[in-house]
Design a protein around this motif. Structure first.
Motif: not given
Length: 350
Positions: A82, A85, A144, A146, A243-246
């Protein structure tokens, strides 16, 4: 000649020591990663069977390659960070979680004299190292930038801390009975330790069985497994602190979570159910390698973990915290008092 001495005989003292320990680390870490992949598959098959579904059955024979296909898919995804971040901390958090899940295995005895680091304070090392896992969770939520991951990180941190307190007192009861912090010594102290002299395991002792039950439940909460998975309450927290991880950053959380689950299953076996010892103190059973007994017990506890996830509804957060602070903490303190009093009376004639 020991394993390390064999390497030192041809590579020199310092280089031989280094090569032998790196080899031992790989012999633990690589099978552990394979076990994580297969245990994820087993988890899904158990849930499916209890819900009268098929589960993974397409990728590979009987779906055995499904976990590897999922891992490949994650590896090929783009790593998205993000824009708001904290880049450094955002990438550091999953590395902390994954690393902590690995280093604790250094003191787990797989058999008699089969342990990477047979240190006298093995239990303290486990408590110290596993406590570091909370930093990976908090940093992930904060970095994150968020609100949903941040809320989840705060919940996860409070949950882990509250149940680590009760786990600490439960472990004190085991240490008092075994008179050692060394895990190999604790396992050996469980020979004939049940209510009947032919049973191996503190869990067969009436004074220690309630601690074994509380440790199992606390292990579920410590690893955020159902019914204590409040960090991933979908209705309010999306997917939790990750949540923000990929891509691989998410995969490290995925692997670290299941490595922690296997670790807690191993600790249940080692601390209360004889570890690498057979369940009965009967000579022919000792012909089976201790590692087989330990792995069998780990699989039994993992089945219990999956069974609970498939059948028990999720707790509310206030119920989870009340169980930790108002039920497990006072009961574990009471049993520390009872066990110490019993040992003083029976062992030392007080």
């Amino acid at each position: 000649m020991t394993y390390t001495q064999w390497f030192q005989s041809w590579a020199g003292e310092n280089l031989g020591w280094f090569i032998s320990h790196v080899t031992l680390i790989l012999l633990i870490a690589l099978p552990l990663m394979l076990a994580v992949a297969m245990i994820i598959y087993a988890d899904r098959k158990i849930w499916a069977a209890m819900a009268l579904r098929r589960g993974p059955n397409v990728v590979g024979p009987l779906g055995l390659l499904q976990s590897f296909a999922d891992g490949l898919k994650v590896m090929l995804q783009e790593t998205i960070i993000p824009s708001a971040a904290n880049r450094g901390l955002f990438l550091l958090a999953p590395i902390i979680t994954f690393t902590v899940a690995q280093i604790v295995w250094a003191v787990i005895p797989f058999g008699s004299q089969q342990v990477l680091a047979d240190i006298n304070v093995g239990l303290l090392y486990i408590l110290a190292a596993s406590s570091l896992g909370v930093y990976g969770v908090i940093i992930a939520g904060w970095a994150s930038n968020s609100k949903y991951p941040f809320y989840s990180a705060l919940r996860a941190a409070a949950q882990m801390v509250s149940y680590e307190v009760s786990i600490g007192f439960i472990i004190i009861g085991v240490v008092l009975w075994a008179d050692s912090f060394n895990l190999s010594t604790i396992v050996e102290a469980q020979k004939g330790a049940g209510v009947l002299p032919f049973l191996n395991g503190f869990g067969f002792n009436p004074l220690l069985f309630p601690l074994a039950v509380m440790f199992l439940i606390s292990a579920l909460a410590e690893t955020a497994r159902p019914p204590f998975d409040l960090t991933e309450a979908e209705s309010e927290l999306v997917a939790g602190y990750q949540t923000e991880y990929s891509s691989m950053a998410f995969a490290l959380y995925w692997l670290g979570e299941y490595a922690n689950v296997i670790l807690m299953c191993a600790l249940n076996a080692v601390l209360f159910w004889g570890g690498y010892l057979p369940p009965f103190d009967w000579a022919p059973l000792y012909a089976v390698p201790g590692m087989i007994w330990l792995f069998g017990k780990i699989l039994v506890f993992f089945f219990i973990f999956s069974w609970i996830k498939a059948t028990v509804p999720r707790y509310r957060y206030d119920q989870l915290m009340r169980l930790g602070w108002k039920v497990f903490l006072p009961i574990s303190l009471l049993f520390v008092f009872l066990i110490s009093g019993w040992l003083m009376y029976t062992r030392y004639g007080a």
